[in-house]
Every structure is written in structure tokens, then in C-alpha cells.
Design an enzyme around this catalytic site. Structure first.
Site, short mmCIF file in Angstrom:
data_model
loop_
_atom_site.label_atom_id
_atom_site.label_comp_id
_atom_site.label_asym_id
_atom_site.label_seq_id
_atom_site.Cartn_x
_atom_site.Cartn_y
_atom_site.Cartn_z
N CYS A 1 35.43 19.31 -31.57
CA CYS A 1 36.63 19.02 -31.97
C CYS A 1 37.77 19.96 -31.84
O CYS A 1 37.97 20.31 -30.78
CB CYS A 1 36.71 18.05 -32.96
N HIS B 1 31.57 14.65 -33.13
CA HIS B 1 30.97 15.64 -34.08
C HIS B 1 29.50 16.22 -34.05
O HIS B 1 29.00 14.89 -34.25
CB HIS B 1 32.13 14.75 -35.10
N GLU C 1 27.52 17.60 -35.52
CA GLU C 1 26.73 17.28 -36.71
C GLU C 1 26.82 15.59 -37.31
O GLU C 1 26.13 15.82 -38.69
CB GLU C 1 27.80 18.01 -38.24
N1 GLN Z 1 43.36 18.10 -35.18
C1 GLN Z 1 42.44 18.05 -33.80
C2 GLN Z 1 42.48 16.05 -33.57
O1 GLN Z 1 43.70 15.56 -34.07
C3 GLN Z 1 40.95 17.84 -34.22
C4 GLN Z 1 40.91 17.03 -35.26
C5 GLN Z 1 39.22 17.31 -35.71
O2 GLN Z 1 38.96 18.22 -35.86
N2 GLN Z 1 38.63 15.80 -35.77
O3 GLN Z 1 42.63 16.36 -32.13
#
Ligand code: GLN
Length: 563
Positions: A415, A541, A543
Site C-alpha cells: 500500500c 494488503h 497480509e
Molecule cells: N496513505 C496511503 C493512502 O491513503 C496508504 C494507505 C495504506 O498504506 N493503508 O493511500
């Protein structure tokens, strides 16, 4: 209380002192309840014990639906700082929950939904909205019976909707807190209404062993249980957490003070082998006691030998190799903020029969010059840059990613980690020196990461990320396809920003491959680099969907690249 009386109670809810909402289709006794409370102190593994009990029941073919009932006023976990409360776990339906839900999903290998998670905020919000809509018909709305009534409704609604044999409810916080008092009161009423044979109340407590004494002391546990009894709740089972195996005389004392038979006072001491916990509890007879309390005929249940096999497969006795995986984040002071990543690595340990050491890299220390990249990356076999928000630590993460790209060290960017990889690539390969994400620098001349179109319209912070499970189209002939072996996968997201579509072409022309895309919309979901051992970024994600005996392919890819 009989079936008929309970349904009568449900009908009486408005103009009497009773307020018990019985959902349509509810049949008393069809679903039984296991309630887990904690006393003395928090942080003694209530989530793990609850998940392990769910696993024990699941092993015997019983359908279990676990629920976390949180006492805080947040409507969901979305606005909670992971540094204070541990990771925010996102369900497939987009609910942002407590990390315990992750533990339930991993132990029962099931996807849960918003119904498996309630908070004081969620219940109160609903009550206040109902009150404003005049739904309480002139009644003064009270903690008892209304708040407790609405709470029991959630318990029973989960029973109906999940069609489970057992609903397992973990009560957040510790007995004696003000904030969870109404939850415990709801449990007291539930036991009365459902009957003792339909609700099993388990209290998890802690046995101290002060170093100066060198012996176990049960007083704190006794007082904690007493507090529970004062609330009208008699525990059926007491589980004693402790550092060392619980002495018999301690179990006897607890038994005397709580009216719980000795065989139902179960010791559970600290263990290095996390995956052995369910089996440890089984060997102490916990499952049998639950069946007896709930009047479940054990002979009619599936025979099981799979728990032993599961435990063996998940425990690595003779690791073939030891790897060091660096995790460059900013919440490295609290391991719980990255718990699912740690679990995904554990799943890989079992898969490859290796040991994985994690090295926490505090990204802020690199950007402030306190530490050098070469120094923090020393001995690191692979790097993970996890999800994150905001400026702090971002430059440090970018430096670590540059190091991995240039030195051919396996890298997984999750992400925010993927977004940082895009910035690094723009700055150092495309020579766009001040490339950035608009999350950090809204005026950058190269906004290579920018807000998602849908996010531009939104105000406020609660629950408005792009959330939950979405399909991802995987391009054939890529690393991603090699890992997933499928053209269509589903993963979970939590983000507001994305790779700016305006730069996609330029990235691709310069060697970056977008191997995963959202169907129909231009959202880049996986990136990878050719001619690199493993350089992989995911907007999702991975994970969150990794499970014991079935590690997520992205983690498998990262580890395999090191072996
Ligand atoms: N801050 C970034 C976004 O809002 C990544 C978010 C995250 O890593 N969950 O896209």
C-alpha cells in the site's frame, strides 16, 4: 426462560419495562453462546484464547461465529491509531475492525463480516438515531433496558444470520472497567433469558509471580473473579494465564473462591509456540468442559485428529535456514501495529520450514540522519515497507527502497510501501527529483501518487478510505501471475491515494510493470520490476488474507526469492 416466554418478551418491548428485541427467525437454544471476559489486567491474550477456543469447536465440526464486542466509543477501528491500539484489520466487506478479528479469521479460516464486530460507538450511534426518529415512542431511553436490549439484539442477530451452532463473544476490556459494564450486564440478562445450558461464561485471569517472592499469587485473580460475581456473573470456566505452569494449590484457591470445579480452572502459561495453544487447551480438557456445560453431546460430533496435524504443520522444530526480514515502518515500537504482517511471515516459516527473524527499521531515524541506510540494512535478506499514512518516516522508507532496488534485495511494498516505491522510481530512474504523493506535498510538480477520484469528494476521516475486498486482474507472464497462478484474484484494500493514471505510460515505458489492475477502472494494484530478484508492490494488503497452511502468495514470493 422458555421459548414462548422469550418471544413474548420480544413483543412487549415498547410499553413495558422490558426491552428485548428478538430478531426474526430466532430460535432459542438453536445457537449457544460462549462468552469470554478478562479480569485483572489487559494484554494477556484474550484474543488468542478466544480464537483458540473457536478453533477447538471448529475442529469438531461445530459452526462457530466469533464476535468482538468493544467498549470504546469509536464506531469502528478506522480512526484508531495503530500505535495505541494495534493494527486496523479490514474485513472483506470493508469493515475496519480490531486486530482480534484477524486472529479469528486466521484460526477459523473464515471470512467475517461487520456483524462479527460491535463497539459502544456503533450501538450508541444507532440508539441516538433511533431516538431522534422517535422510535422509542416516548420512553426515556436508558442504559437498562435499552442499551443492554440493543446489545443483546446484536448477539442474537449474529446467531440468526450466521446460522452458527455457537456464537463466541469476546468482551473487550477488563472486568471492573466502567465502559464495558453495560456489555457485562447484557451478558447477565442473556444468560437468564437463554438459560444456563445455552451460555458458557469463561473468565480469563492472570496469576502473578513477583520476582521478590518467587512464588505464584492468586489474590489479584480472586478479586477479579469476585468483581465478576458482584455483577451477577458466575463463571463456568476460569482460564489462568501465567508466566510458568500454574501450581495446583493456586487452581484450588481459585476453585474455592469462585465455585468453579477444579477441572474447570485451567492453567495456560506463556509458550513460545503460539500455534500449540489450541492443542494445549484441548489437552487440558477445555473443549470437553465446554461441551458438558452447554449440554452438547460430544459423541455426536466429528472425530478429530486434524488439530494435532495442524499444530505439527505450523510448528517449525528444525528450521532449514534463518532469514532476516526488515520491516521499515514508523510504528515499530509496538509490534501489534503490524501483527498481520508478522503472522503472514509465520505462515511462511511453516511453509518453507525456516526461521524468520524480523528486524524493525524505524524509518524516521533514517530521514533525521540518526542512522544510515547501509547500517540499518546490514544483514537484511528482504525488506517489507508496510502500509502507512502521512509524512513522518516517508523519506526514510524511500531510501530503504532505493537500496533494495539498486542492490537487488527482495522487496515487498504494501500500500503506502508501493506508493513510496513509485516515488523512488520517479525520482531516481525517471529523474523527476521532487516527485511525491499529494498526501505529503500537494504542490509537487510530479504528483505520481494522487487521491483516488472517489476520494476527492469526501470530507472527514471516519470510514472513507477505499475499503475492503476488490477483484484484481492479473496480467499473464508476470511475477504476479507466477505467484497467484490466476488471472482474477481478490484482495483487501484500505487507501485514499493511488498511482496517478497520468504517469502510468511513462512508468511502463521505463521498465515498471503493472501486473495487477482493477477491472474496469484505471487503478494500478500491483507493480513489479524485471531483472530484479523480487521487487513487488501491492496497493492492497496481502497480509490480511494470509492464513495458516495457506500463506499469501506475495509473502511466499518474497521469501522464496531469498532461499
Ligand atoms: N496513505 C496511503 C493512502 O491513503 C496508504 C494507505 C495504506 O498504506 N493503508 O493511500
Amino acid at each position: 426462560m422458555g421459548e414462548k416466554e422469550l418471544s413474548e418478551l420480544g413483543k412487549k418491548s415498547v410499553d413495558s419495562e422490558f426491552f428485548t428485541l428478538i430478531p426474526d427467525g430466532y430460535k432459542k437454544g438453536k445457537t449457544k453462546y460462549i462468552i469470554i471476559t478478562g479480569s485483572v489486567i489487559s494484554g494477556i491474550g484474550k484474543g488468542t484464547v478466544s480464537s483458540s477456543i473457536a478453533k477447538l469447536m471448529d475442529e469438531r465440526g461445530l459452526e462457530v461465529s466469533p464476535m468482538k464486542a468493544e467498549a470504546y466509543f469509536n464506531v469502528d477501528a478506522g480512526t484508531l491509531n495503530p500505535f495505541r491500539h494495534g493494527e486496523v484489520f479490514v474485513l472483506d466487506d470493508g469493515t475496519e475492525t480490531d486486530m482480534d478479528l484477524g486472529s479469528y479469521e486466521r484460526f477459523t479460516n473464515k471470512n467475517l463480516t461487520k456483524e462479527n464486530y460491535i463497539t459502544t460507538g456503533k450501538i450508541f450511534l444507532e440508539i441516538i438515531e433511533k431516538e431522534r426518529a422517535g422510535k422509542y415512542l416516548g420512553r426515556d431511553v436508558q442504559l437498562i433496558p435499552h442499551v443492554t436490549g440493543e446489545t443483546k439484539k446484536y448477539f442474537r442477530k449474529l446467531a440468526v444470520d450466521s446460522k452458527a451452532d455457537l456464537v463466541l463473544i469476546e468482551i473487550g476490556g477488563t472486568v471492573g472497567d466502567y465502559e464495558n459494564m453495560y456489555l457485562l450486564e447484557a451478558v447477565r440478562q442473556l444468560i437468564y433469558e437463554e438459560g444456563k445450558e445455552n451460555v458458557c461464561l469463561i473468565n480469563l485471569t492472570y496469576i502473578f509471580e513477583p520476582k521478590t517472592l518467587g512464588e505464584q499469587k492468586s489474590k489479584a485473580a480472586q478479586l477479579g473473579i469476585k468483581k465478576l460475581i458482584e455483577l451477577g456473573l458466575m463463571p463456568d470456566i476460569v482460564i489462568c494465564r501465567s508466566e510458568h505452569p500454574v501450581k495446583n494449590n493456586i487452581r484450588e484457591k481459585i476453585s474455592v473462591f469462585s465455585n468453579v470445579p477444579l477441572q474447570r480452572v485451567i492453567g495456560l502459561h506463556d509458550s513460545d509456540e503460539f500455534y500449540e495453544i489450541p492443542l494445549m487447551m484441548k489437552e487440558k480438557g477445555l473443549d470437553k468442559e465446554i461441551f458438558e456445560i452447554l449440554n452438547i453431546n460430544e459423541k455426536k460430533l466429528a472425530n478429530h485428529s486434524s488439530l494435532k496435524k495442524w499444530t505439527e504443520s505450523m510448528t517449525v522444530k528444525n528450521p532449514k535456514k534463518t532469514l532476516t526480514v526488515g520491516i521499515a515502518g514508523k510504528y515499530t515500537g509496538l509490534k501489534d501495529s503490524y501483527i498481520s504482517i508478522i503472522k503472514a511471515l509465520e505462515h511462511c516459516e511453516a511453509e518453507f520450514q525456516i526461521k524468520i527473524k524480523t528486524k524493525w527499521i524505524e524509518a524516521t531515524e533514517i530521514e533525521t540522519g540518526k542512522k544510515k541506510v547501509t547500517e540499518v540494512m546490514k544483514g537484511v535478506d528482504a525488506l517489507i515497507v508496510p502500509g502507512g499514512y502521512g509524512k513522518r518516516g516517508s523519506e526514510g522508507k524511500i531510501e530503504c527502497i532505493k537500496f533494495c532496488r539498486e542492490k537487488n534485495i527482495p522487496f515487498l511494498g504494501i500500500c503506502y510501501g508501493m506508493q513510496m516505491a513509485l516515488i523512488e522510481f520517479s525520482r531516481n530512474v525517471l529523474n523527476k527529483k521532487n516527485a511525491n504523493t499529494t498526501e505529503i506535498d500537494s504542490k509537487t510538480s510530479y504528483p505520481v501518487v494522487c487521491l483516488l477520484p472517489d476520494q476527492k469528494k469526501i470530507e472527514g476521516l471516519g470510514g472513507n478510505n477505499r475499503l475492503g475486498g476488490f477483484d484484481v486482474e492479473v496480467k499473464k507472464g508476470t511475477k504476479a501471475f507466477e505467484l497467484y497462478e490466476k488471472e482474477k484474484i481478490r484482495e483487501r484494500f484500505r487507501h485514499r491515494y493511488e498511482c496517478n493514471p497520468e504517469f502510468i505510460k511513462e512508468f511502463e515505458e521505463n521498465g515498471l510493470i503493472f501486473s495487477g489492475k482493477a477491472p474496469k477502472v484505471e487503478i494500478m494494484q500491483i507493480l513489479e520490476l524485471k531483472k530484479h530478484k523480487f521487487f513487488f508492490g501491492t496497493q492492497f494488503h496481502p497480509e490480511l488474507t494470509s492464513r495458516p497452511l495457506n500463506p499469501n502468495p506475495c509473502f511466499k514470493g518474497l521469501i522464496k526469492a531469498c532461499l
